[in-house]
Design a protein around this motif. Structure first.
Motif, short mmCIF file in Angstrom:
data_model
loop_
_atom_site.label_atom_id
_atom_site.label_comp_id
_atom_site.label_asym_id
_atom_site.label_seq_id
_atom_site.Cartn_x
_atom_site.Cartn_y
_atom_site.Cartn_z
N ALA A 31 0.94 -1.18 -0.05
CA ALA A 31 0.07 0.04 0.02
C ALA A 31 0.80 1.21 -0.10
O ALA A 31 0.55 2.29 -0.69
CB ALA A 31 -0.75 0.09 1.31
N ASP A 32 2.01 1.38 0.64
CA ASP A 32 2.81 2.51 0.97
C ASP A 32 4.32 2.32 0.49
O ASP A 32 4.82 1.20 1.03
CB ASP A 32 2.55 2.91 2.32
CG ASP A 32 1.47 3.15 2.91
OD1 ASP A 32 1.05 2.52 3.80
OD2 ASP A 32 0.43 3.93 2.06
N ILE A 33 4.65 2.81 -0.51
CA ILE A 33 6.19 2.50 -0.91
C ILE A 33 6.99 3.73 -0.98
O ILE A 33 6.23 4.90 -1.32
CB ILE A 33 5.96 1.63 -2.34
CG1 ILE A 33 5.29 2.40 -3.33
CG2 ILE A 33 5.44 0.16 -2.13
CD1 ILE A 33 6.14 2.82 -4.37
N GLN A 34 8.41 3.72 -0.98
CA GLN A 34 9.16 4.62 -1.21
C GLN A 34 9.37 5.00 -2.67
O GLN A 34 9.70 4.13 -3.32
CB GLN A 34 10.42 4.19 -0.21
CG GLN A 34 11.35 5.62 -0.01
CD GLN A 34 12.65 5.14 0.72
OE1 GLN A 34 13.36 4.46 0.12
NE2 GLN A 34 12.61 6.08 1.70
N ILE A 35 9.23 6.20 -3.09
CA ILE A 35 9.83 6.36 -4.49
C ILE A 35 10.66 7.76 -4.37
O ILE A 35 10.71 8.54 -3.35
CB ILE A 35 8.60 6.95 -5.28
CG1 ILE A 35 7.87 8.35 -4.60
CG2 ILE A 35 7.47 5.82 -5.17
CD1 ILE A 35 6.61 8.75 -5.88
N PRO A 36 11.54 7.89 -5.55
CA PRO A 36 12.39 8.83 -5.70
C PRO A 36 11.67 10.13 -6.29
O PRO A 36 11.63 10.34 -7.33
CB PRO A 36 13.51 8.32 -6.78
CG PRO A 36 12.59 7.15 -7.69
CD PRO A 36 11.63 6.63 -6.58
N MET A 37 11.38 10.71 -5.37
CA MET A 37 10.30 12.13 -5.55
C MET A 37 11.14 13.05 -6.38
O MET A 37 10.76 13.76 -7.41
CB MET A 37 9.71 12.35 -4.41
CG MET A 37 8.73 13.48 -4.73
SD MET A 37 7.17 13.04 -5.69
CE MET A 37 5.86 12.71 -4.38
N MET A 66 11.68 12.14 -9.82
CA MET A 66 10.42 12.28 -10.64
C MET A 66 10.34 13.97 -11.07
O MET A 66 9.96 13.91 -12.08
CB MET A 66 9.28 11.91 -9.75
CG MET A 66 7.99 11.62 -10.48
SD MET A 66 6.99 12.97 -10.56
CE MET A 66 6.49 13.37 -8.60
N LEU A 67 10.48 14.59 -10.13
CA LEU A 67 10.07 16.20 -10.21
C LEU A 67 11.30 16.72 -11.45
O LEU A 67 10.64 17.20 -12.26
CB LEU A 67 10.37 16.89 -8.99
CG LEU A 67 10.20 18.36 -8.99
CD1 LEU A 67 10.04 18.83 -7.50
CD2 LEU A 67 11.38 19.17 -9.59
N ILE A 75 3.55 15.57 1.48
CA ILE A 75 3.39 14.91 0.35
C ILE A 75 2.38 13.95 0.53
O ILE A 75 1.16 13.54 -0.25
CB ILE A 75 4.65 14.39 -0.27
CG1 ILE A 75 5.69 15.35 -0.78
CG2 ILE A 75 4.31 13.16 -1.40
CD1 ILE A 75 7.10 14.82 -0.81
N TYR A 131 -2.19 16.27 -8.71
CA TYR A 131 -1.25 16.52 -7.75
C TYR A 131 0.07 17.08 -8.31
O TYR A 131 0.60 16.27 -9.32
CB TYR A 131 -0.95 15.31 -6.89
CG TYR A 131 0.17 15.45 -6.11
CD1 TYR A 131 1.52 15.57 -6.27
CD2 TYR A 131 -0.30 15.64 -4.27
CE1 TYR A 131 2.66 15.39 -5.42
CE2 TYR A 131 1.10 15.54 -3.63
CZ TYR A 131 2.27 15.62 -4.01
OH TYR A 131 3.21 15.52 -3.21
N GLN A 176 4.00 18.22 -7.78
CA GLN A 176 5.17 18.15 -6.90
C GLN A 176 6.15 19.26 -7.28
O GLN A 176 6.61 19.13 -8.56
CB GLN A 176 5.91 16.81 -7.10
CG GLN A 176 7.17 16.79 -5.85
CD GLN A 176 6.44 16.89 -4.36
OE1 GLN A 176 5.69 16.31 -4.21
NE2 GLN A 176 7.16 17.84 -3.70
N VAL A 180 10.83 9.50 -0.84
CA VAL A 180 9.65 9.67 0.33
C VAL A 180 8.46 8.31 0.09
O VAL A 180 8.40 7.87 -1.23
CB VAL A 180 8.95 10.89 0.10
CG1 VAL A 180 9.62 12.03 0.35
CG2 VAL A 180 8.30 10.98 -1.60
N VAL A 181 8.00 7.93 1.01
CA VAL A 181 7.11 6.88 1.15
C VAL A 181 5.57 7.52 0.47
O VAL A 181 5.24 8.70 1.22
CB VAL A 181 7.04 6.32 2.48
CG1 VAL A 181 5.39 5.37 2.58
CG2 VAL A 181 8.19 5.59 2.91
N VAL A 182 4.94 7.13 -0.42
CA VAL A 182 3.60 7.50 -0.90
C VAL A 182 2.81 6.19 -0.88
O VAL A 182 3.11 5.12 -0.95
CB VAL A 182 3.77 8.05 -2.08
CG1 VAL A 182 4.66 9.25 -2.30
CG2 VAL A 182 4.15 7.12 -3.30
N PRO A 183 1.31 6.67 -0.53
CA PRO A 183 0.39 5.50 -0.62
C PRO A 183 0.10 5.56 -1.92
O PRO A 183 -1.05 5.62 -2.65
CB PRO A 183 -0.72 6.42 0.19
CG PRO A 183 -0.63 8.10 0.04
CD PRO A 183 1.03 7.98 -0.10
#
Lengths: 382, 387
Positions: free
Chosen positions: A294-300, A303-304, B278, B291, B293, B301-304
């Motif tokens: 359900a909740d995972i870590q992404i390279p935000m 991505m930006l 976030i 959304y 960013q 970061v952890v996202v749902p």
């Protein structure tokens, strides 16, 4: 199993891992725009198994006995008074969601997000594993004679793939796609991409036999991620997978022909999602289709800077079923290799068990298990 | 703290520049006045704003893969007066007051050609290593990204066009916010505030500002926000996702927001880079919502993700600005739809440039006044002369 046409013998989930066959009332009153279908073929997917095993998916909890199944096809038994495009005897694929047509989401062409949807085998709505199923005529689609009813039952998962790749992903001819997860949905995403004229279709899975199948089915390239290293973080591993994969296939993040335009996660696994975000081209599209962690870590930040668009894909919406049927009737997608197991109605539970285990008792890997309707032989693909 | 060589009064024939030599090491140097090509202009830089990325280069010497490997002039949020124009530049002449879009792109790659020049791999961006920035007397810039300022905008307004364009890119170009829609923005720093300003200018019916700093929230409310929300305190016993879910519920309850229907939030902008923000924003945005960013913070970061999928959210990364963004920014300000004046909180002379970095870094000046935007004047320009 003894039954007559007057009853509506149904495969019911009573409680976690507690199923039984029960006669249910035959739906009597048909709305003006509804049809009654004699269900002939039903495929089983991971979500069906999940409800069987856990009695819930997230906030959707089975609170009273519920008929299972949602990937179905059948023959029209009766039509409502205002139905003009179907008649009894027609062979149809069933889109198992009845929406309200009045809410904002329905009106803007995103009925998959309808807050009032009644979806087969999502509590509290009964599913399709009965003799009969009643649904709106507008989501019952006649299929040509060149398609079997097994093909028609497979239109449901194919529509999931159409929604993800063609609709949400906006995939185009000559583009390159990479799909993480070579289960039935991932394979169908690959098939859709191929049908749409992909230059390359790259399949990634941790199970070699699934990759083998993908290579013979719709993928141009397959990748088996390397083993994990206990000294590296999850993100470091994913970056390593991405670098390895891109080197092996001559891929870049920018530069015209050697980029991956669209990535689809059909696995729900964190390393897959992370790797996909590294692999997708600058300015590319990532489609989240798989349901897993359900909740995972992404390279935000990555991505930006790459201005990636991440889009969730849920079930299917307007136009997806007709599109899927066209792909099959035009011979652009072949569904038959995906049907690996067939069970008669009385052995429906075996379909769930095999799907859950990933293989039947004889060791044969499962892609799609199909349950025939009451009084239908599994050997008759109809 | 800083080894700053005091600036000696100079003539216009030189080019005093504010240079980063290494981490926490800045100095003034006299650099050669740049030559320009026939499609470029030479601008006398008059006003330069400072942002978090400028401070980050000063304190860390790098941002991600961009590493300062040699002395580099700082600054990128500038406006000035045209000194001379290249022979092919027809829309400007010497003496014109201009806003400067500080990125020179190649014009021939797939991104430049397809309308996304912000992704040009060969972009020469002011004060992103190895390219010099705008904190000097002169800056050389392509004519096509140099915009004449209307008479009713000051040079300080001109300098603010850079961060305003970031806001335009996020809200107008990527999120495509429409009149009447609702928006919620996490992070009420300069970028968040400018996102709110763009939203208001575009006719948003509701603008919710979220921040952990009450002073910033109060400013947002006095400026353009219709609603403000201060997240509850963290509970050490809950995971970050649990906290974010709880915060999202509290926000929705407090402000009467639902997941669908007329009270839903159509667009969320994340302008803080903080993980819980976030996550909360993803929980708050409506089913089927968008959304964006724009905040850069924690890299991972952890996202749902399952929730993102079930709600069919569109999550877009927003990087700098692209074609049309500066033009829209200037229009919104010139038409009076956005008032930039309340955002300039601190002003410094060129010789005191380092203080602009100091206050931006701490968030307030020594007298306790909160910083939104600190502006550095050009060499020989008075801080009080804002036009």
């Amino acid at each position: 199993m003894e039954s007559t046409e007057a009853d509506n013998l149904s495969f019911v989930l009573n409680a976690i891992q507690d199923v039984s066959f029960q006669p249910r009332p035959v739906p009597k009153s048909l709305g003006d725009h509804e049809v009654l279908v004699e269900v002939k073929k039903t495929g089983i997917c991971g979500s069906d198994v999940h409800f069987y095993k856990h009695g819930r998916i997230g906030p959707l909890v089975v609170e009273k006995p519920m008929v299972l199944g949602h990937e179905s096809s059948g023959i029209i038994s009766q039509v409502g008074t205002k139905v003009t495009h179907l008649k009894p005897g027609d062979r149809v694929a069933l889109e198992p969601g009845a929406v309200c047509n009045l809410c904002h989401e329905c009106k803007i062409g995103k009925y998959e997000l309808c807050g009032n949807i009644q979806f087969a085998a999502t509590p509290p709505q009964d599913g399709t594993l009965g003799r009969y199923y009643r649904l709106p005529a507008g989501v019952s689609y006649r299929v040509p004679d060149s398609m079997t009813l097994e093909d028609a039952a497979m239109i449901e998962p194919l529509s999931v793939a159409v929604h993800a790749v063609a609709n949400i992903g906006d995939f185009r001819a000559t583009q390159t796609i990479a799909v993480w997860g070579a289960g039935p949905v991932g394979l169908l995403c690959m098939a859709v991409a191929k049908a749409l004229g992909a230059a390359r279709v790259i399949a990634i899975d941790i199970v070699p036999s699934r990759l083998e199948f993908a290579k013979n089915y719709a993928a141009t390239d397959v990748f088996l991620p390397p083993p994990t290293n206990p000294n590296e973080s999850g993100m470091e591993y994913s970056k390593r997978c991405a670098d390895t994969m891109m080197t092996e296939f001559g891929l870049q993040e920018r530069g015209g022909a050697n980029v991956v335009d669209v990535v689809v996660d059909a696995s729900g696994a964190e390393p897959s999602i992370q790797t996909a975000l590294h692999v997708v081209k600058v300015g590319g599209t990532f489609v989240q289709l798989g349901m897993g962690t359900a909740d995972i870590q992404i390279p935000m930040t990555l991505m930006l800077i790459k201005e990636v668009t991440i889009k969730g894909s849920f079930r299917y919406g307007p136009g997806d079923y007709p599109f899927a049927i066209s792909l099959v009737s035009q011979g652009k997608v072949d569904l038959r290799p995906l049907v690996t197991h067939r069970f008669p109605f009385g052995q429906a539970i075996e379909a769930f068990k095999a799907t859950q285990a990933g293989k039947s008792e004889d060791g044969k890997p499962v892609i799609k298990a199909i349950i025939s309707g009451p009084d239908v032989s599994p050997d008759d693909h109809m | 703290m800083y080894d700053v060589v005091p600036l000696v009064q100079t003539a216009m024939s030189d080019n005093p520049s504010f240079v980063l030599r290494g981490i926490e090491d800045v100095v003034y140097e006299n650099r050669p006045i740049p030559d320009i090509t026939d499609t470029e202009v030479l601008v006398e830089v008059k006003k330069t704003g400072i942002c978090g990325s400028d401070v980050h280069y000063l304190t860390h010497g790098r941002i991600g893969d961009f590493v300062v490997t040699g002395p580099m002039v700082l600054g990128h949020e500038s406006a000035g007066v045209v000194s001379k124009v290249g022979s092919k530049v027809k829309h400007l002449k010497a003496g014109d007051r201009v806003a400067m879009e500080p990125g020179a792109t190649c014009g021939s790659c797939e991104f430049c050609k397809s309308g996304r020049y912000q992704l040009c791999e060969d972009i020469i961006f002011a004060a992103t290593p190895p390219y010099d920035g705008t904190l000097a007397r002169y800056y050389r810039i392509p004519g096509h990204v140099t915009y004449k300022l209307p008479a009713n905008l000051t040079l300080e307004d001109g300098a603010l066009m850079e961060p305003l364009s970031v806001g335009v890119h996020s809200v107008a170009t990527l999120a495509q916010l429409k009149t009447g829609q609702t928006i919620a923005i996490w992070g009420a720093g300069p970028v968040g505030i400018l996102c709110m300003a763009v939203a208001k200018a575009l006719g948003a019916s509701r603008i919710v500002a979220v921040d952990i700093n009450q002073a910033r929230l109060d400013f947002a409310k006095s400026y353009v926000a219709t609603d403000i929300f201060s997240p509850p305190a963290l509970d050490p016993n809950e995971s970050t996702v649990e906290y974010s879910k709880r915060t999202a519920e509290a926000l929705k309850q407090a402000l009467g927001i639902e997941d669908r229907g007329p009270t839903a939030i159509d667009v969320v902008i994340e302008a803080s880079g903080a993980e819980v923000s976030i996550q909360t924003a993803l929980f708050v945005v409506k089913t089927g919502g968008t959304y964006v960013q724009v905040g850069m913070g924690v890299a991972e970061v952890v996202v749902p993700i399952t929730m993102l999928m079930v709600k069919e959210l569109k999550v877009k990364g927003s990087f700098r600005y692209g074609p049309g963004d500066y033009k829209l920014a200037i229009q919104l300000a010139a038409q009076g739809k956005i008032d930039l004046k309340p955002l300039v909180t601190h002003r410094f002379a060129f010789k005191d440039a380092v203080n602009a970095f100091k206050v931006t870094r701490t968030g307030k000046s020594e007298d306790g006044k909160g910083v939104i935007k600190a502006i550095i004047s050009g060499p020989d320009v008075s801080v009080d002369d804002i036009n």
